[in-house]
Design a protein around this motif. Structure first.
Motif, PDB file in Angstrom:
ATOM      1  N   ASP A  19      -9.685  10.303   6.649  1.00  0.00           N
ATOM      2  CA  ASP A  19      -8.384   9.713   7.826  1.00  0.00           C
ATOM      3  C   ASP A  19      -8.958   8.278   6.986  1.00  0.00           C
ATOM      4  N   GLU A  20     -10.634   7.739   7.437  1.00  0.00           N
ATOM      5  CA  GLU A  20     -10.881   6.336   7.068  1.00  0.00           C
ATOM      6  C   GLU A  20     -11.448   6.165   6.424  1.00  0.00           C
ATOM      7  N   ILE A  21     -11.724   6.273   5.502  1.00  0.00           N
ATOM      8  CA  ILE A  21     -11.811   5.675   3.697  1.00  0.00           C
ATOM      9  C   ILE A  21     -10.443   6.698   2.917  1.00  0.00           C
ATOM     10  N   GLY A  22      -9.904   6.715   3.403  1.00  0.00           N
ATOM     11  CA  GLY A  22      -8.229   7.024   2.492  1.00  0.00           C
ATOM     12  C   GLY A  22      -8.773   8.214   2.049  1.00  0.00           C
ATOM     13  N   HIS A  23      -9.060   9.199   2.341  1.00  0.00           N
ATOM     14  CA  HIS A  23      -8.917  10.501   1.995  1.00  0.00           C
ATOM     15  C   HIS A  23      -7.879  11.420   1.330  1.00  0.00           C
ATOM     16  N   SER A  24      -8.053  11.715   0.292  1.00  0.00           N
ATOM     17  CA  SER A  24      -6.264  12.509  -0.001  1.00  0.00           C
ATOM     18  C   SER A  24      -6.402  14.201  -1.023  1.00  0.00           C
ATOM     19  N   GLN A  25      -5.702  15.218  -0.156  1.00  0.00           N
ATOM     20  CA  GLN A  25      -5.939  16.303  -0.765  1.00  0.00           C
ATOM     21  C   GLN A  25      -4.923  16.422  -1.845  1.00  0.00           C
ATOM     22  N   GLY A  26      -3.892  15.701  -2.355  1.00  0.00           N
ATOM     23  CA  GLY A  26      -2.743  15.671  -3.329  1.00  0.00           C
ATOM     24  C   GLY A  26      -2.150  16.367  -2.967  1.00  0.00           C
ATOM     25  N   GLY A  27      -1.491  15.916  -1.778  1.00  0.00           N
ATOM     26  CA  GLY A  27      -0.510  16.488  -1.185  1.00  0.00           C
ATOM     27  C   GLY A  27      -0.702  17.944  -0.970  1.00  0.00           C
ATOM     28  N   ASN A  28      -1.963  18.974  -0.781  1.00  0.00           N
ATOM     29  CA  ASN A  28      -2.633  20.623  -0.075  1.00  0.00           C
ATOM     30  C   ASN A  28      -1.987  20.117   1.633  1.00  0.00           C
TER      31      ASN A  28
ATOM     32  N   ASP B  49     -12.198   3.589   0.933  1.00  0.00           N
ATOM     33  CA  ASP B  49     -11.832   2.324   1.360  1.00  0.00           C
ATOM     34  C   ASP B  49     -11.765   1.708   2.146  1.00  0.00           C
ATOM     35  N   THR B  50     -13.446   1.071   1.791  1.00  0.00           N
ATOM     36  CA  THR B  50     -14.570   0.524   3.337  1.00  0.00           C
ATOM     37  C   THR B  50     -14.034  -0.295   4.294  1.00  0.00           C
ATOM     38  N   ARG B  51     -12.189  -1.180   3.706  1.00  0.00           N
ATOM     39  CA  ARG B  51     -12.124  -2.286   4.743  1.00  0.00           C
ATOM     40  C   ARG B  51     -11.389  -1.257   5.624  1.00  0.00           C
ATOM     41  N   LEU B  52     -10.589  -0.064   5.549  1.00  0.00           N
ATOM     42  CA  LEU B  52      -9.967   1.189   6.139  1.00  0.00           C
ATOM     43  C   LEU B  52     -11.129   1.150   6.951  1.00  0.00           C
ATOM     44  N   ALA B  53     -12.478   1.569   7.143  1.00  0.00           N
ATOM     45  CA  ALA B  53     -13.130   1.857   7.662  1.00  0.00           C
ATOM     46  C   ALA B  53     -13.367   0.549   8.993  1.00  0.00           C
TER      47      ALA B  53
END
Length: 682
Positions: A514-523, A542-546
Motif C-alpha cells: 500500500d505504501e508503494i501503490g500496489h494494485s491487484q487489478g481489482g481482485n 510510488d516512492t513519493r507515497l512511501a
C-alpha cells in the motif's frame, strides 16, 4: 510429541485415543522407498511411542493407524493411508493429488461410507526428523511495547518475488525476507513488526490445482510445527530462523498469522492425510459425534480445541514457534472458533485460559480476527486481555467517511479514539484496537480508490467470490487512469486514509504494498494468485507515497499523544485544567449535539492531550483537523497563541511551518498542528 532426538536415536510419540494399533514407516533418503515398518509397542495413556535406536536427523518417515472405519460413529481409520506426523518439523516431497488419498472409494454409491484399500504412500510427502540446533548469535526479542507498534502485513513470496535487488534464486523465500534490501525498506518506513500470512505447512487444494492455480494465502494448514517448504531454498527451518534473526537485529518483530481453527483435510469428501486417519473423532468437532463435520470456519471442518490432546497440540505449536523459532506474536485466523465452547463463544474458553497462563507466551503479542461464519460468530471487542483485535468497524468507518457517505462524523470520532465503544471494558487498553484500512483480504489501498466493483475472474469462480460491498470509490473512472486530475484525486485520497490511520489511537496496521501503490487489478480475494497480481511491483513503486508513509510513522513515533495506551474520554486534567480530548468544529467551537447529528458535518477537529487519568504531568498537545468537505475556513483553538503546521495531506512534501490562527483548509485534507510554546515554557 513427534520425533525427538535421544542419546541413542530418535523417539516417536503420537496421540490416538481410538486406534487399535499404530505403525511407523521408515523410508530411504528421498522418501520413495519404504525400508521398514515398525509397530508402536508402548502406549502411555493415549500417547503411543517407540524409540528407533540409531536413527538420526534426516530420517524420512510416515505413520499408519489401525482402527474401525465407521464414519457414522466418527471413525475413519484406514491403514492403507500413509499419514503425516502432526508434530513433524519438516516434510520432504510434494502432495500428489490422487483418489488414493481418500479413505473412501471415489464414485462408490455408498459415498464416504465406502472403504478404499489403495495405498497412498506414493502421493504423500514424508515427515522428516530434523536437527533443531541453530546459532542464534545472541538474538533477543525486540519486545516493542504495544503503544509503539506499527504492523506491516506481508506475504513472504508476494513481498519479495519481484524485488530487483534480490538474487533470482532467493526471491520468494525466507532468506529474501531477511535480505538487507527488504529490511532497509521496512526500517525506512519505520514499521516495528512484520505480520506474515501463514507459513505453517500447507497444500494446494485439489480444485485449485485442477484450474492451474495455487493456494497462495496458505489458510489451510496441515503442519503446525514446520515452516512451509515452498518458501525455502534448501532448509525451511534454518532459513526461517535466519530471517527472524535478521529482522530482530533490525529491531523488527515477527508475528505469524496462524490457522488453528481447521485443517486442510476438508469435510467428509476430503483426503486422509493426518488428523483424520490418526483419530478423526478426537481431532474434529463432529455433528452429533458422527459422520459430518462442524464447519464454523467455512472450509469443511473445525478442529476441536475443547479436546485435551488437540488443545495440547496447539499450545505446543505456539510454544515451539516462540521458544525454538523466536517469533514475537500471533494473529489468530477466525479467532472466534478458538473460543467456541459447547454453549457458544466465551471469553473464558479453555484455549484463552491456556494462552493467558502459559509462561512461555507472556511476552508475545496476541491478535484475534474476531469473527467466523458460525452462530454468534461476530465477536469484535469480546476477546479477553491481552488480545488485540482486527477492527473492521475502523476499516469500514474510515472508508465510508472518505468516500463521502453522509452522517459519519460520530463514527469517525469513535474510531479515532480507539473504538472505546467496543474495547473499553475489562481493563483492556486502547492498543487492543488494531486499526487498518486494507488487509490481504479485500481491496488494496490502490484498488480501493480505483475500483468500485471487484474483478476476481482470475480466480475461476465467475467473479462470485469475494466481498461485494467494499465501501470503495473509483474517483470517477473505473480502473487505471492516465487522467491527471483523477490520478491526483486518488493520490490525495490514499494520503488522507493513511494519515487518518496514523493519527488514530490504537495499533495501526498497513498492508504491504500500500505504501508503494500496489494494485491487484481489482481482485479483492486473491487467495489463489501466486503471480504478478499479488507480487509487489517494486520497479514501478510510488516512492513519493512511501516517503509520505515514513513521515506519518515518524510523526506518530515523535508524539506519544498519538499512541496512548489508555482510552480518552475528555476528562479534565488537574495540572492544566484542560480536558484530554476536546472536539471542535472547523471554526474552533465545540460541536453541539445538533452538529454531531448533522449529516453534512464533515470538518472535524480534535484537540488532543495525554490522558488525564494516567499521564497528568505530560504537556504534549496536538490538534488534528480532518476536512472531508470542500474548501473550509478554519480557526485554530485559542488555547495557544501560536501553532506550527506539521502536516497537510494536500502538500505531502511541505515542511513544518508556523501558521496563522485562521487559515483556509483545502477540500478533502488532513492536517496536524502543534502549539508553539513561549520560550522557557514546558
Amino acid at each position: 510429541m513427534g520425533a525427538s532426538l535421544t542419546p541413542g536415536g530418535v523417539n516417536f510419540a503420537v496421540f490416538s485415543a481410538h486406534a487399535t494399533g499404530l505403525e511407523l514407516c521408515l523410508y530411504a533418503p528421498g522418501g520413495r522407498h519404504e525400508v521398514a515398518r515398525l509397530p508402536f509397542k508402548d502406549r502411555t495413556g493415549d500417547v503411543w511411542h517407540i524409540e528407533v535406536v540409531g536413527a538420526r536427523p534426516g530420517l524420512h518417515y510416515g505413520l499408519r493407524a489401525h482402527g474401525p472405519y465407521d464414519p457414522e460413529a466418527g471413525h475413519r481409520f484406514n491403514v492403507n493411508k500413509l499419514l503425516l506426523d502432526p508434530y513433524a518439523r519438516a516434510w520432504s516431497g510434494k502432495l500428489r493429488w490422487s483418489d488414493a488419498l481418500m479413505g473412501y472409494r471415489v464414485g462408490s454409491p455408498r459415498a464416504d461410507l465406502s472403504f478404499d484399500n489403495r495405498d497412498s504412500a506414493f502421493a504423500v510427502p514424508k515427515s522428516v526428523v530434523v536437527d533443531p540446533t541453530f546459532d542464534w548469535m545472541g538474538d533477543q526479542p525486540p519486545l516493542t511495547p504495544w503503544s509503539d507498534t506499527v504492523i506491516y502485513e506481508a506475504h513472504v513470496r508476494a513481498l519479495t518475488m519481484n524485488h530487483p535487488v534480490l538474487p533470482h534464486g532467493m526471491r520468494g523465500t525466507y532468506a529474501a525476507l531477511g535480505h538487507p534490501a527488504i529490511i532497509e525498506h521496512l526500517r525506512r518506513l519505520g514499521v516495528t513488526a512484520v505480520e506474515l500470512l501463514p507459513v505453517h505447512g500447507y497444500f494446494d487444494d485439489r480444485f485449485l490445482v485442477a484450474k492451474g492455480l495455487r493456494n497462495h494465502w496458505g489458510y489451510n494448514s496441515m503442519g503446525f510445527f514446520q515452516p512451509e517448504p515452498r518458501y525455502a531454498q534448501r532448509d525451511a527451518l534454518t532459513e526461517f530462523k535466519g530471517a527472524v534473526r535478521a529482522l530482530h537485529k533490525a529491531g523488527i518483530e515477527v508475528i505469524l498469522d496462524v490457522v488453528y481453527n481447521h485443517s486442510g483435510e476438508g469435510d467428509e469428501w476430503g483426503p486422509t492425510l493426518s488428523f483424520r486417519g490418526l483419530d478423526n473423532a478426537s481431532y474434529y468437532r463432529l455433528v452429533h459425534g458422527g459422520r459430518h463435520y462442524m464447519n464454523d470456519a467455512g472450509t469443511g471442518n473445525t478442529l476441536d480445541l475443547t479436546h485435551p490432546a488437540v488443545l495440547r497440540m496447539v499450545m505446543d505449536s505456539l510454544r515451539y514457534w516462540v521458544e525454538d523459532c523466536h517469533v514475537d506474536g500471533f494473529r489468530f485466523d477466525l479467532g472466534t472458533v478458538l473460543g467456541r465452547e459447547p454453549t457458544g463463544f466465551s471469553p473464558q474458553a479453555g484455549f484463552f485460559a491456556a494462552l493467558r497462563q502459559d509462561p512461555a507466551l507472556q511476552h508475545v503479542k496476541l491478535i484475534a480476527e474476531p469473527w467466523d461464519i458460525g452462530l454468534g460468530g461476530y465477536q469484535l471487542g469480546a476477546f479477553p486481555p491481552p488480545f488485540g483485535e482486527w477492527n473492521d468497524k475502523y476499516r469500514d468507518g474510515l472508508r465510508r467517511f472518505w468516500r463521502g457517505d453522509a452522517g459519519l462524523a460520530p463514527e469517525l470520532a469513535r474510531r479515532l479514539l480507539a473504538s472505546a465503544d467496543k474495547f473499553d471494558h475489562h481493563r483492556r487498553r486502547a492498543t487492543a484496537s488494531v486499526n487498518y484500512v486494507a488487509s490481504h483480504d479485500g481491496f488494496t489501498l490502490e484498488d480501493l480508490v480505483s475500483f468500485t466493483i471487484k474483478r476476481n475472474f482470475a480466480n475461476g469462480e465467475d467473479n462470485r467470490d469475494g466481498h461485494d460491498d467494499n465501501h470503495a470509490d473509483n474517483m470517477g473512472v473505473e480502473g487505471p487512469s492516465s487522467n491527471p486530475e483523477i490520478c491526483a484525486a486518488r493520490d490525495l485520497r490514499k494520503r488522507n486514509l493513511l494519515a487518518t490511520l496514523m493519527l488514530s489511537q490504537g495499533t495501526p496496521m498497513i498492508l504491504a504494498g500500500d505504501e508503494i501503490g500496489h494494485s491487484q487489478g481489482g481482485n479483492n480475494n486473491a487467495y489463489a494468485q501466486d503471480n504478478d497480481i499479488t507480487r509487489l511491483d517494486w520497479v514501478h513503486a510510488d516512492t513519493r507515497l512511501a516517503t509520505f508513509v515514513a513521515r506519518l510513522i515518524r510523526l506518530r513515533s515523535d508524539h506519544p499523544v498519538l499512541r496512548q495506551p489508555h482510552f480518552l474520554h475528555g476528562k479534565v486534567r488537574d495540572t492544566d485544567g484542560q480536558p484530554d480530548v476536546i472536539w471542535r468544529r472547523a471554526d474552533g467551537e465545540v460541536p453541539s449535539p445538533g452538529d454531531w447529528h448533522n449529516p453534512a458535518f464533515r470538518a472535524i477537529g480534535l484537540e488532543l492531550r495525554m490522558s488525564a487519568t494516567f499521564s497528568p504531568d505530560a504537556t504534549d498537545t496536538l490538534y488534528i483537523l480532518i476536512n472531508g468537505d470542500g474548501p473550509t475556513r478554519a480557526v485554530l483553538p485559542k488555547t495557544f497563541a501560536r501553532w506550527r503546521h506539521l502536516l497537510d495531506t494536500t502538500r505531502p512534501d511541505a515542511p513544518a511551518t508556523e501558521c496563522r490562527a485562521e487559515l483556509d483548509l483545502p477540500a478533502q485534507s488532513v492536517h496536524l498542528f502543534q502549539p508553539i510554546l513561549p520560550e522557557g515554557a514546558t
